[in-house]
Each structure stands twice: as structure tokens, then as C-alpha cells.
Design an enzyme around this catalytic site. Structure first.
Site, mmCIF file in Angstrom:
data_model
loop_
_atom_site.group_PDB
_atom_site.id
_atom_site.type_symbol
_atom_site.label_atom_id
_atom_site.label_comp_id
_atom_site.label_asym_id
_atom_site.label_seq_id
_atom_site.Cartn_x
_atom_site.Cartn_y
_atom_site.Cartn_z
ATOM 1 C CE1 TYR A 1 72.282 -14.851 1.153
ATOM 2 C CE2 TYR A 1 73.236 -14.666 -1.034
ATOM 3 C CZ TYR A 1 72.255 -14.337 -0.123
ATOM 4 O OH TYR A 1 71.228 -13.500 -0.509
ATOM 5 C CE LYS B 1 76.115 -11.318 -5.921
ATOM 6 N NZ LYS B 1 75.319 -10.302 -5.230
ATOM 7 C CG ASP C 1 75.734 -19.641 -6.422
ATOM 8 O OD1 ASP C 1 75.981 -18.755 -7.258
ATOM 9 O OD2 ASP C 1 75.045 -19.455 -5.406
ATOM 10 C CE1 TYR D 1 69.870 -10.322 3.097
ATOM 11 C CE2 TYR D 1 70.959 -8.648 1.775
ATOM 12 C CZ TYR D 1 70.471 -9.927 1.929
ATOM 13 O OH TYR D 1 70.599 -10.823 0.903
HETATM 14 C C1 LIG Z 1 76.839 -16.910 -4.373
HETATM 15 C C2 LIG Z 1 75.529 -16.214 -4.533
HETATM 16 N N1 LIG Z 1 74.486 -16.878 -5.053
HETATM 17 C C3 LIG Z 1 73.299 -16.294 -5.247
HETATM 18 C C4 LIG Z 1 73.088 -14.977 -4.905
HETATM 19 C C5 LIG Z 1 71.756 -14.356 -5.088
HETATM 20 O O1 LIG Z 1 71.739 -13.466 -6.161
HETATM 21 P P1 LIG Z 1 70.601 -12.366 -6.262
HETATM 22 O O2 LIG Z 1 70.833 -11.390 -5.169
HETATM 23 O O3 LIG Z 1 70.772 -11.779 -7.637
HETATM 24 O O4 LIG Z 1 69.295 -13.073 -6.111
HETATM 25 C C6 LIG Z 1 74.144 -14.243 -4.338
HETATM 26 C C7 LIG Z 1 73.959 -12.844 -3.941
HETATM 27 O O5 LIG Z 1 74.744 -12.247 -3.239
HETATM 28 C C8 LIG Z 1 75.387 -14.874 -4.150
HETATM 29 O O6 LIG Z 1 76.426 -14.235 -3.598
#
Ligand SMILES: Cc1ncc(COP(=O)(O)O)c(C=O)c1O
Length: 400
Positions: free
Chosen positions: A133, A250, A223, A6
Site C-alpha cells: 500500500y 505521517k 516508503d 473508505y
Molecule cells: C506506507 C504508506 N504510504 C503512503 C501512504 C499515504 O499517505 P497519505 O495518507 O498521507 O496520503 C500511507 C498511508 O497510510 C502509507 O501507509
């Protein structure tokens, strides 16, 4: 050389170099910093946790990785058993992958193929939220709604496969009325939209979403890559409203190793369970079910349960509310608090430019983005450390 995430490489400031990390602290050559970001919200138990380290070391003596294609092993089996019993409802079927983005891709592929297997070929669309996101891979970018991350997709024009709606019940009802026959799923970051600006919304939206998904046979995907494992003050938002597919990442491994899981309920799993090989889920990341990741995830869940993390998170929220009470500055649009997340949204991003260095000099690592100054601390943080993080945020507005 490293190409950093980024960042405009030409203008970025050089990153702080970390030489050691322990508990909530990151050490550079000349500073000790409280990590108020938990390494992108993942390091819930802090760094160099003796029990997590030991879990990895013990597994390392056996083997670090074998593929899940044609092979299996105890750490992956134990982790899927644990998730099956620990997660709510019939979220029982665990598909592992190496990152949150890939796990969301898997969820979206599952939702699409679930209906393709049933010959409901018109169900090609996904309903998603404004400011969503879900990751940086292509399909996750498409269901995401954040220009700042994903403007490259504009090259393709508007997608006919995704509709974005605000987190308002009328918008939800309208979208279902209009698109229900073509939808395979509704995907949401439940209650707290992270990278889209720490936006918080009400559980009533999710309850209504569940009803509408049931009414129209659409799959509900949560998610919880960011919200899972306590961040919102709930163990999982899925404990409050049950999705059909749940994505975790995470904090799954306590932030130790990139790993994620897409957990399907029985209905979804049965949509693939068939004599027809073409109905199989054709996906298989090389490092899915990595034995070190599964071992540390098991230990991380054990700590989460044994040490009553939910009480810690409620305390973090209470302290945050206490410290932020009455705090105001005309540059601030809103202060939002939920569980172990606090966000100060400003009207103009210029008014938080320079905050990162300001915090660094006061012993806090922070990574504001756009108009958002936030903290998502490790849950092991002590009260004085948390107060220091919050006072640093407030001091910026008082001094600057
Ligand atoms: C809600 C959400 N989904 C998916 C992801 C993507 O995860 P990764 O960075 O492990 O690919 C993130 C990452 O910040 C996220 O906040």
C-alpha cells in the site's frame, strides 16, 4: 455533508464525535478513549502537546504559509538541513509535499525521470510488493496491491508498468533476472507492510534488494510513510539498509499537519542537475514546505531525539510481547509484533465484526480492517494504558 473515507455511506455507522484530544486520549461527549491507532499512525507524541503547540503558535505569529515557488523561508530550510544531517548516508535532497501519497508519487516520478533524463527510455517499469500500500492517488494505487482499496483500477486492466512479487528472496531474484533492463525502481514499505495487513518480513530481503539494485543500476525506494520515526523499533529502516529515495510522512509533523517529504540521494539529485531545463523535476504542490508544518516537524524531531523515543518504543514492544505471550484463540491465525505495532490476524473477518464498539465501551478507540485487529499506539503511552489496549483486544476473544 462530509463524505467519509473508505466507507459505504449508505451503511456506515455514525462516527464517534471528538470534542477534545489530549495525550493519548480522544474525548467524545460521553467517553474518554485511548487512541490505539494514533490517528492513522501519525500522532506519535500524543495530542495537544505543549511544545508542538508552541512551535506552531510561534510560527503563526510570523506567517503560516508562503509558496516555495520563487520564495523560501527559514522553517523549510531548517527542516531540510535537519533531515540532511539526521538521515543516513547521502539522503540529502528534500522535496516537500502535502501528503504521503503525493510524496510517493514524487518518488516514482523521480525514479522514472531519472532514467528518462539519461535516455534509458526502456526503464518504465516498477517492481513492487504483493500486499503493498503506497497511497490512494492513481500511480500509488497502481504500485499498490490491495484489491480492497484499489479495485476501481481493474477498469483499466492489468498494468504493464508494475510487477508485484512476494517478500521472498527467490521471487526478488527472479524478477530482477527477468525485468532488470526495464525497471526504474523497486519500491517497498520496508519490514512492515501496514495497510496491506501489518505484514512483517525479514531484513535479509531488503539487503538482497539493495545488492540487486546496485548490480543492475535500479533505484531502491523506501516508503517509510508508516514505518518511519520508530514504528518498527528502528528510527528508520533506512538506517539498516540504505535506499536511494526515502519517503516520509505521517509522523513527520507528529501528526499535527499533513506533510511529507521525498528525500533523494546524491546520485538521484545529480540525475536532474543539468543545464537542460527539460531535466528539471516538474512538480510543485501548492502547500509544499508549509511553514507551520515545517516548524512542528522540527519540534517533533527534537522531541524524538531528546526524549529517547527508541527506548520507549522498545519498551512498548517488550510490554506487548509480555502481554501477548501464550495468548491463543482458535479464530486467530497469527499474532504479529514489531516495535510499536501489534496485529492479530483472524481467519474470518466476521470474528472481529463489532470489535470497534466493544472497545469503545471499554475506553479504547480501535479501527480494525478486514481480518486485522491491530494497535499502533502513540509512543508517549504509559504502561497501564498500553496494557488496557492489549487487554481489550484479548478480552474480545475471551468474552465473545
Ligand atoms: C506506507 C504508506 N504510504 C503512503 C501512504 C499515504 O499517505 P497519505 O495518507 O498521507 O496520503 C500511507 C498511508 O497510510 C502509507 O501507509
Amino acid at each position: 455533508m462530509i463524505w467519509y473515507p473508505y466507507e459505504q455511506m449508505k451503511t456506515m455507522r455514525s462516527p464517534y464525535k471528538i470534542i477534545n484530544a489530549e495525550g493519548v486520549y480522544l474525548d467524545t461527549e460521553d467517553r474518554r478513549l485511548i487512541d490505539s491507532v494514533s490517528s492513522w499512525w501519525s500522532v506519535i507524541h500524543g495530542y495537544k502537546h505543549p511544545e508542538l503547540n508552541a512551535a506552531i503558535e510561534t510560527q503563526l505569529e510570523r506567517f503560516s504559509h508562503v509558496m516555495l515557488g520563487g520564495l523560501t523561508h527559514e522553517p523549510a530550510q531548517r527542516l531540510s538541513d535537519k533531515l540532511q544531517s539526521w538521515l543516513p548516508g547521502d539522503l540529502d535532497y528534500c522535496f516537500f509535499s502535502d501528503s504521503g501519497s503525493v510524496a510517493v508519487e514524487v518518488a516514482l516520478k523521480m525514479a522514472l525521470q531519472f532514467f528518462m533524463n539519461r535516455k534509458e527510455t526502456q526503464r518504465t517499469m516498477v517492481l513492487a510488493l504483493e500486499h503493498a500500500y503506497h497511497g490512494d492517488t492513481f500511480k500509488t494505487m497502481e504500485v499498490g496491491d490491495d484489491e480492497d482499496y484499489h479495485f476501481v483500477l481493474n477498469a483499466y486492466g492489468k498494468s504493464k508498468y508494475v510487477v508485484h512479487i512476494p517478500t521472498r528472496i527467490e521471487a526478488l531474484e527472479k524478477a530482477f533476472a527477468r525485468y532488470h533492463e526495464r525497471l526504474n525502481c523497486l519500491i517497498v514499505e520496508p519490514l512492515l507492510q501496514g495497510a496491506g495487513g501489518m505484514r512483517m518480513y525479514d531484513i535479509s530481503f531488503l539487503k538482497r534488494a539493495r545488492e540487486l539494485c546496485d548490480q543492475y543500476g535500479v533505484l531502491l525506494v523506501f516508503d517509510e510513510v508508516a514505518t518511519g520515526f520508530g514504528r518498527t523499533g528502528n528510527r528508520f529502516v533506512a538506517d539498516l539498509v540504505l535506499p536511494d529515495i526515502l519517503v516520509l510522512g505521517k509522523a513527520l509533523t507528529g501528526g499535527y499537519i499533513g506533510h511529507a517529504v521525498t528525500v533523494a540521494n546524491r546520485r538521484v539529485y545529480e540525475g536532474f542537475y543539468d543545464d537542460n531545463p527539460a531535466h528539471a523535476l516538474m512538480h510543485g504542490p501548492t502547500f509544499m514546505g508549509n511553514a507551520l508544518a515545517c516548524s512542528v516537524a522540527l519540534k517533533s524531531i527534537e522531541l524524538f531525539e531528546k526524549q529517547d523515543y527508541l527506548s520507549r518504543i522498545h519498551k512498548i514492544e517488550a510490554i506487548t510481547r509480555r502481554e501477548m505471550k501464550g495468548f491463543f484463540d482458535p479464530r486467530i491465525k497469527e499474532i504479529r509484533i514489531m516495535g510499536a505495532c501489534v496485529c492479530i490476524e483472524v481467519y474470518d473477518s466476521a470474528s472481529i465484526a463489532g470489535y470497534q464498539q466493544f472497545a469503545y465501551e471499554r475506553g479504547v478507540f480501535s479501527r480494525p480492517f478486514l481480518n486485522y485487529l491491530y494497535a499502533m499506539v502513540p509512543y508517549i503511552i504509559k504502561e497501564d494504558e498500553l496494557v488496557k489496549v492489549l487487554s481489550t483486544m484479548k478480552a474480545w476473544f475471551m468474552i465473545m
